[in-house]
Design a protein around this motif. Structure first.
Motif, short mmCIF file in Angstrom:
data_model
loop_
_atom_site.label_atom_id
_atom_site.label_comp_id
_atom_site.label_asym_id
_atom_site.label_seq_id
_atom_site.Cartn_x
_atom_site.Cartn_y
_atom_site.Cartn_z
N GLY A 107 0.79 -1.23 0.00
CA GLY A 107 0.00 0.00 0.00
C GLY A 107 0.81 1.27 0.00
N GLY A 108 2.05 1.22 -0.50
CA GLY A 108 2.90 2.40 -0.52
C GLY A 108 2.59 3.32 -1.68
N PRO A 109 3.30 4.46 -1.77
CA PRO A 109 3.04 5.44 -2.84
C PRO A 109 3.77 5.13 -4.14
N GLU A 110 4.51 4.03 -4.20
CA GLU A 110 5.34 3.75 -5.37
C GLU A 110 4.48 3.53 -6.62
N PHE A 111 4.98 4.07 -7.75
CA PHE A 111 4.33 3.86 -9.04
C PHE A 111 5.35 3.30 -10.02
N PHE A 112 4.94 2.29 -10.79
CA PHE A 112 5.84 1.60 -11.71
C PHE A 112 5.49 1.95 -13.16
N PHE A 113 6.53 2.15 -13.94
CA PHE A 113 6.42 2.35 -15.39
C PHE A 113 7.19 1.20 -16.03
N ILE A 114 6.48 0.28 -16.70
CA ILE A 114 7.09 -0.95 -17.22
C ILE A 114 7.14 -0.88 -18.74
N ILE A 115 8.31 -1.14 -19.30
CA ILE A 115 8.50 -1.18 -20.75
C ILE A 115 8.82 -2.62 -21.13
N ASN A 116 7.91 -3.25 -21.85
CA ASN A 116 8.03 -4.66 -22.22
C ASN A 116 8.24 -4.75 -23.73
N ILE A 117 9.49 -4.97 -24.15
CA ILE A 117 9.85 -5.05 -25.57
C ILE A 117 9.73 -6.50 -26.00
N GLN A 118 8.82 -6.77 -26.95
CA GLN A 118 8.49 -8.14 -27.35
C GLN A 118 8.99 -8.42 -28.76
N VAL A 119 9.82 -9.45 -28.90
CA VAL A 119 10.38 -9.85 -30.19
C VAL A 119 9.71 -11.14 -30.62
N PRO A 120 8.85 -11.12 -31.65
CA PRO A 120 8.10 -12.32 -32.03
C PRO A 120 8.95 -13.30 -32.81
N GLY A 121 8.48 -14.52 -32.86
CA GLY A 121 9.12 -15.59 -33.60
C GLY A 121 8.49 -16.90 -33.18
N SER A 122 9.04 -18.02 -33.65
CA SER A 122 8.55 -19.30 -33.15
C SER A 122 8.73 -19.36 -31.64
N THR A 123 9.76 -18.65 -31.15
CA THR A 123 9.92 -18.36 -29.72
C THR A 123 9.88 -16.85 -29.55
N THR A 124 9.02 -16.37 -28.68
CA THR A 124 8.90 -14.93 -28.43
C THR A 124 9.79 -14.55 -27.25
N TYR A 125 10.64 -13.55 -27.47
CA TYR A 125 11.52 -13.06 -26.41
C TYR A 125 10.99 -11.73 -25.90
N SER A 126 11.06 -11.55 -24.59
CA SER A 126 10.56 -10.33 -23.96
C SER A 126 11.63 -9.75 -23.05
N LEU A 127 11.92 -8.46 -23.26
CA LEU A 127 12.81 -7.72 -22.37
C LEU A 127 11.96 -6.70 -21.64
N ALA A 128 11.77 -6.90 -20.34
CA ALA A 128 10.92 -6.02 -19.54
C ALA A 128 11.78 -5.21 -18.58
N LEU A 129 11.58 -3.89 -18.58
CA LEU A 129 12.33 -2.98 -17.72
C LEU A 129 11.35 -2.32 -16.76
N TYR A 130 11.64 -2.37 -15.46
CA TYR A 130 10.75 -1.86 -14.43
C TYR A 130 11.36 -0.58 -13.84
N TYR A 131 10.65 0.55 -14.02
CA TYR A 131 11.08 1.82 -13.46
C TYR A 131 10.09 2.24 -12.37
N MET A 132 10.60 2.82 -11.29
CA MET A 132 9.76 3.15 -10.14
C MET A 132 10.03 4.57 -9.67
N MET A 133 8.95 5.25 -9.22
CA MET A 133 9.08 6.57 -8.61
C MET A 133 8.30 6.59 -7.30
#
Length: 728
Positions: A573-599
Motif C-alpha cells: 500500500g505504498g506510494p510507489e508507481f511503476f512504469f514498465i516497458i516490455n519489448i516483445q520480439v516475435p518468432g517461433s519463440t517470443t523473447y521479452s525484455l521487460a524494464l521496471y522503473y519506479m518513482m
C-alpha cells in the motif's frame, strides 16, 4: 512539387498533399495488380480520383477521414508485374482488416506521403465535419472517435540524439575519397588483433540520395557502368519489403595476379531515414538455394554497406561505403596486408559512382562502356595466366569443393541480369469488367478484402516464424548466433522482476545497469524557438528490476501477475508507481525484455507523465519516445539501430496495461517490417553488443519543456540462452 515518370506529387503543407499513387489490390486468383489513382489529402480528408480534379467541388471516387486511429506501415520495396513500387499501408488500429494498400513509384514520394499521413493522424479529425455535397466516411468501416491532439512529429535536423565519440580514424586519401579505419577496443597488453578490419571510404557525389540509392540497389546490366568488381547478380529470396538475400559474382581482373574469382551471398537490408538518408546494409549468410559455385571462392562479408546522406539542399550526397571482409585467401601466397589493399581497392567504387553521376550531369552517354569493353582486352590477355595460377593453387587448397575448372570464356563478359520476378500470365492480371466497375466505389474488391485478411494472417504468421525462416541462414562469421539455434532450457516458475541481474560494473555478461543520462540529448527549455537540444541531467524514475524471458506466445501484463515486484509493492500500500516497458520480439519463440522503473513521488509532481498515464492510447502513441545507442558492437548493427530519437507509437504497435500502481507498455516489434529487419539483425550479434536506451515523453508546448528522461538502461552482452523460459 516534384515529378518523376509522369507522376505529379505536390505537398502544400505538413498534412496536405496530392499526387498520383497506385492502389495495390488482389484479383480473384490472389495475384496482386495495381490501379493508378490521383489522391488528395487535405489535412484529415482523403479523396481519390481517376484523373486530376478540375476543381475542389468535383466529386471523388472515394473519400475517407484520417483520424488519430489511423496508422501507416512502411512495407518497403516490392515488384508487381515487373514494376517496382514503394509500398505503404494505411490501417485502423482497432480493426486491422480495415486497410488501404498504396504504392509510389519513387521512395521519396512514398516517404512524403507517409510523413503527411503521420501528421494528419496526429492532428486527428474534428468532431463535426461540415460538408454539404457529400457524406464523409471515416477510414474505419465502423467509424472511430477520438480527441483532437495537436501534436507534431519531431522532424529536427539533428542526425543524432546521443553524445558519443567517433570510432573512425582517418588514415589516407585516394581518388578523392577519404579513407577511415575503425578503432578497436583495447585489452590488456594492447589492441585486439583483427586480420579483417573495417575500412570506410567517404566521398561526395553530385546526385540526390534517392537516385544514388536506386543505382546501388540495381543488380542488372546498368551496374557495370560504375561497379568494376561486379559480374553478375541475382535475388535469391525476397524476405520482405526491406530485406532480401542476394548473390553477387565478382570479376577477377581487379584482384591480384593468380587469385581466383570471388562471389558473395549476402543478406541485404535497407531503410530511409526521416532526413532523406538511405542506409543499405549487408552481411554474409548461408542459403540452401545458393550453394558454393564452381570456379568461385566464396568470400565472407562480416559487415558492410552504404550510408547516403543528402547535402547542399539535396543536390549532392555524402556517400559512406564500409567493408569488413574476409577474402578467404591462403596466406602462403597472399598476406593479410594484400587482403587489406584489396578491400581498399573495392571501396574505390565510390569514386566510380561519383564519376558516373558527374557524367550524367554533363549529358555523357556511357552505353559504349556499359558492357565492359574497357577491361575486356586486359581480361583476355591475362586469362591464360589466371588459369595457370589457379591450377597451381588448386593443388594446395584444403577444400576440393572450391576448386576451379576450365571456365567458358563467355562467362567472363558482362552479362545483363534478367529480372528474376517474371511477370505473371497476363490472363490472370485482367479483371472482369463487372468486377472492376463494382469495386470503383470501394477501396478494395470483395476478393481483395478477403485476400487482405489472408495476407494479414500470412504477415502475422511470417512475423511469428521470421526467425525460424532464418534458421538456415547462419551468418558466416565468428560470433553470429541465431536465436533458433539456442538450445532451450526446461520451463521454470518465474519470479517476475528478477530474471535479469543488475551489474553496475558492466563486467558480468547478460546483465544490465542504468546508462549515463548525460549521454542523451533532449529538448531544452527554449526548444520551440532555437530548436536546440541539451544534455539530460538525470532521470525521473529509478530502474529497480528487469526480466529477460522467452515463451511460445506473447507475454503481456507482467506487472499484474501474482508474485511480481509490482504486486509486492501494491500489497504494502505504498506510494510507489511503476512504469514498465516490455519489448516483445516475435518468432517461433517470443523473447521479452521487460524494464521496471519506479518513482516514489506523487504523479502530480510530473504533470506531463500524469497526462500520459491518464490519457488515451492515441495521446500516448504520439508522445512516448525512445533514444537507442549501440555503444559497443559491429558497424552494421550501429548503422541499423542509429542514434536518433523515435516516437515508438507511430512506428510500432503498443498495447497498454494499467493497474492501480503501474502502467505497462507492450511494444510489439513484429508489427513493423522495418523494425523486424533491424531487430533480427541485432539478435544475430546480441551477445557481442552493449546496448543503451533512454525513454521519455515528448514535450510539445512551452509548459511541457524542458523534457526529462523517465529512465535509462545499459544492456551488457545479452545471451538468448540465459533467458528464462516461461511455463505454458
Amino acid at each position: 512539387m516534384s515529378s518523376s515518370n509522369g507522376n505529379r506529387t505536390t505537398a502544400t503543407s505538413s498534412s496536405s498533399m496530392e499526387g498520383w499513387l497506385y492502389l495495390i489490390r488482389c484479383n480473384r486468383f490472389g495475384l496482386q495488380f495495381s490501379r493508378k489513382r490521383y489522391f488528395v489529402l487535405d489535412h484529415h480528408l482523403l479523396r481519390s480520383f481517376k484523373s486530376i480534379p478540375n476543381s475542389t467541388d468535383q466529386d471523388p471516387v472515394r473519400s475517407a477521414i484520417v483520424d488519430s486511429c489511423i496508422r501507416v506501415m512502411d512495407n518497403g520495396r516490392e515488384s508487381i508485374n515487373r514494376k517496382v513500387f514503394f509500398i505503404f499501408t494505411l490501417y485502423n488500429t482497432s480493426n486491422h482488416n480495415d486497410q488501404l494498400k498504396l504504392g509510389a513509384s519513387r521512395p521519396e514520394e512514398a516517404a512524403r506521403w507517409i510523413q503527411c499521413f503521420h501528421e494528419a493522424s496526429l492532428k486527428g479529425a474534428p468532431e463535426d465535419i461540415g460538408c454539404s455535397k457529400r457524406r464523409w466516411q471515416s477510414f474505419s468501416l465502423s467509424g472511430s472517435s477520438s480527441r483532437n491532439h495537436q501534436n507534431s512529429i519531431d522532424w529536427t535536423l539533428s542526425s543524432s540524439d546521443v553524445i558519443a565519440p567517433s570510432p573512425w580514424t582517418i588514415f589516407g586519401c585516394q581518388n578523392g575519397l577519404r579513407l577511415f579505419k575503425e578503432a578497436k577496443d583495447r585489452v590488456s597488453g594492447g589492441k585486439k588483433r583483427d586480420d579483417h578490419p573495417a575500412i570506410m571510404a567517404v566521398g561526395v557525389v553530385d546526385g540526390t540520395s534517392e537516385a544514388i540509392f536506386q543505382t546501388l540497389m540495381a543488380l542488372g546490366s546498368s551496374r557495370s557502368e560504375w561497379d568494376f568488381c561486379f559480374s553478375k547478380g541475382s535475388v535469391v529470396e525476397h524476405l520482405d519489403g526491406h530485406t532480401d538475400i542476394i548473390h553477387k559474382q565478382l570479376y577477377s581482373d581487379w584482384l591480384p595476379w593468380g587469385m581466383k574469382r570471388r562471389d558473395l551471398l549476402l543478406r541485404r537490408y535497407w531503410r530511409r531515414e526521416d532526413d532523406g538518408t538511405y542506409v543499405i546494409l549487408y552481411h554474409s549468410v548461408f542459403h540452401k538455394k545458393c550453394p558454393r559455385q564452381k570456379g568461385y571462392v566464396r568470400a565472407c562479408l562480416k559487415s558492410g554497406g552504404y550510408v547516403i546522406s543528402p547535402a547542399n539542399m539535396g543536390k549532392q550526397s555524402v556517400v559512406k561505403h564500409m567493408l569488413a571482409i574476409d577474402w578467404k585467401c591462403w596466406r602462403s601466397y597472399l598476406k593479410s596486408s594484400s587482403a587489406y589493399s584489396i578491400t581498399i581497392q573495392m571501396l574505390g567504387r565510390v569514386a566510380a559512382l561519383r564519376e558516373l553521376f558527374r557524367a550524367r550531369l554533363g549529358n555523357c552517354t556511357l552505353s559504349d562502356y556499359s558492357s565492359g569493353e574497357l577491361t575486356r582486352n586486359r581480361r583476355n590477355s591475362l586469362k591464360e595466366e589466371y588459369a595457370n595460377s589457379d591450377t597451381q593453387i588448386q593443388a594446395n587448397e584444403r577444400n576440393p569443393d572450391n576448386s576451379i575448372e576450365e571456365v567458358d570464356p563467355t562467362q567472363s563478359e558482362h552479362v545483363g541480369l534478367v529480372s528474376l520476378n517474371d511477370a505473371d500470365d497476363e490472363f490472370y492480371d485482367v479483371m472482369e469488367p463487372s468486377n472492376c466497375d463494382e469495386s470503383e466505389n470501394g477501396w478494395m474488391t470483395e476478393c481483395s478484402h478477403q485476400k487482405s485478411q489472408e495476407i494479414r494472417h500470412q504477415k502475422l504468421s511470417s512475423a511469428a516464424n521470421f526467425v525460424r525462416k532464418l534458421h538456415d541462414l547462419a551468418v558466416h562469421k565468428r560470433g553470429y548466433v541465431d536465436l533458433q539455434e539456442v538450445v532451450g532450457e526446461e520451463s521454470t516458475t518465474c519470479p517476475y522482476g528478477s530474471t535479469l541481474p543488475k551489474d553496475p560494473t558492466c563486467t558480468l555478461p547478460c546483465s544490465l545497469t542504468e546508462a549515463d543520462p548525460s549521454t542523451f540529448l533532449i529538448r531544452g527549455e527554449n526548444y520551440l524557438e532555437d530548436r536546440l537540444k541539451v544534455k539530460a541531467k538525470g532521470t525521473l524514475m529509478q530502474m529497480v528490476a528487469a526480466d529477460w524471458l522467452r515463451s511460445e506466445k506473447r507475454e503481456d501484463d507482467l506487472g499484474g501477475r501474482p508474485g511480481s515486484i509490482v504486486q509486492k509493492y501494491a500489497a504494502q500500500g505504498g506510494p510507489e508507481f511503476f512504469f514498465i516497458i516490455n519489448i516483445q520480439v516475435p518468432g517461433s519463440t517470443t523473447y521479452s525484455l521487460a524494464l521496471y522503473y519506479m518513482m516514489n513521488t506523487p504523479l502530480e509532481d510530473a504533470p506531463l507523465l500524469e497526462s500520459f498515464i491518464k490519457g488515451d492510447d492515441a495521446f500516448r502513441n504520439s508522445r512516448f519516445k525512445l533514444i537507442p545507442y549501440i555503444s559497443k558492437g559491429s558497424w552494421i548493427v550501429k548503422q541499423s539501430v542509429g542514434k536518433k530519437a523515435c516516437l515508438v507509437g507511430q512506428a510500432l504497435e503498443i498495447n497498454y496495461f494499467q493497474g492501480k500502481n503501474y502502467l505497462e507498455l507492450g511494444i510489439d516489434i513484429g508489427s513493423s517490417t522495418v523494425a523486424r529487419g533491424v531487430v533480427n539483425l541485432v539478435l544475430g550479434y546480441l551477445n557481442h553488443l552493449v546496448i543503451e536506451m533512454a525513454f521519455l515523453i515528448q514535450g510539445n508546448t512551452r509548459e511541457e519543456l524542458p523534457e526529462f528522461l523517465l529512465g535509462t538502461c545499459r544492456l551488457n552482452h545479452l545471451d538468448a540462452s540465459k533467458s528464462v523460459c516461461l511455463m505454458p
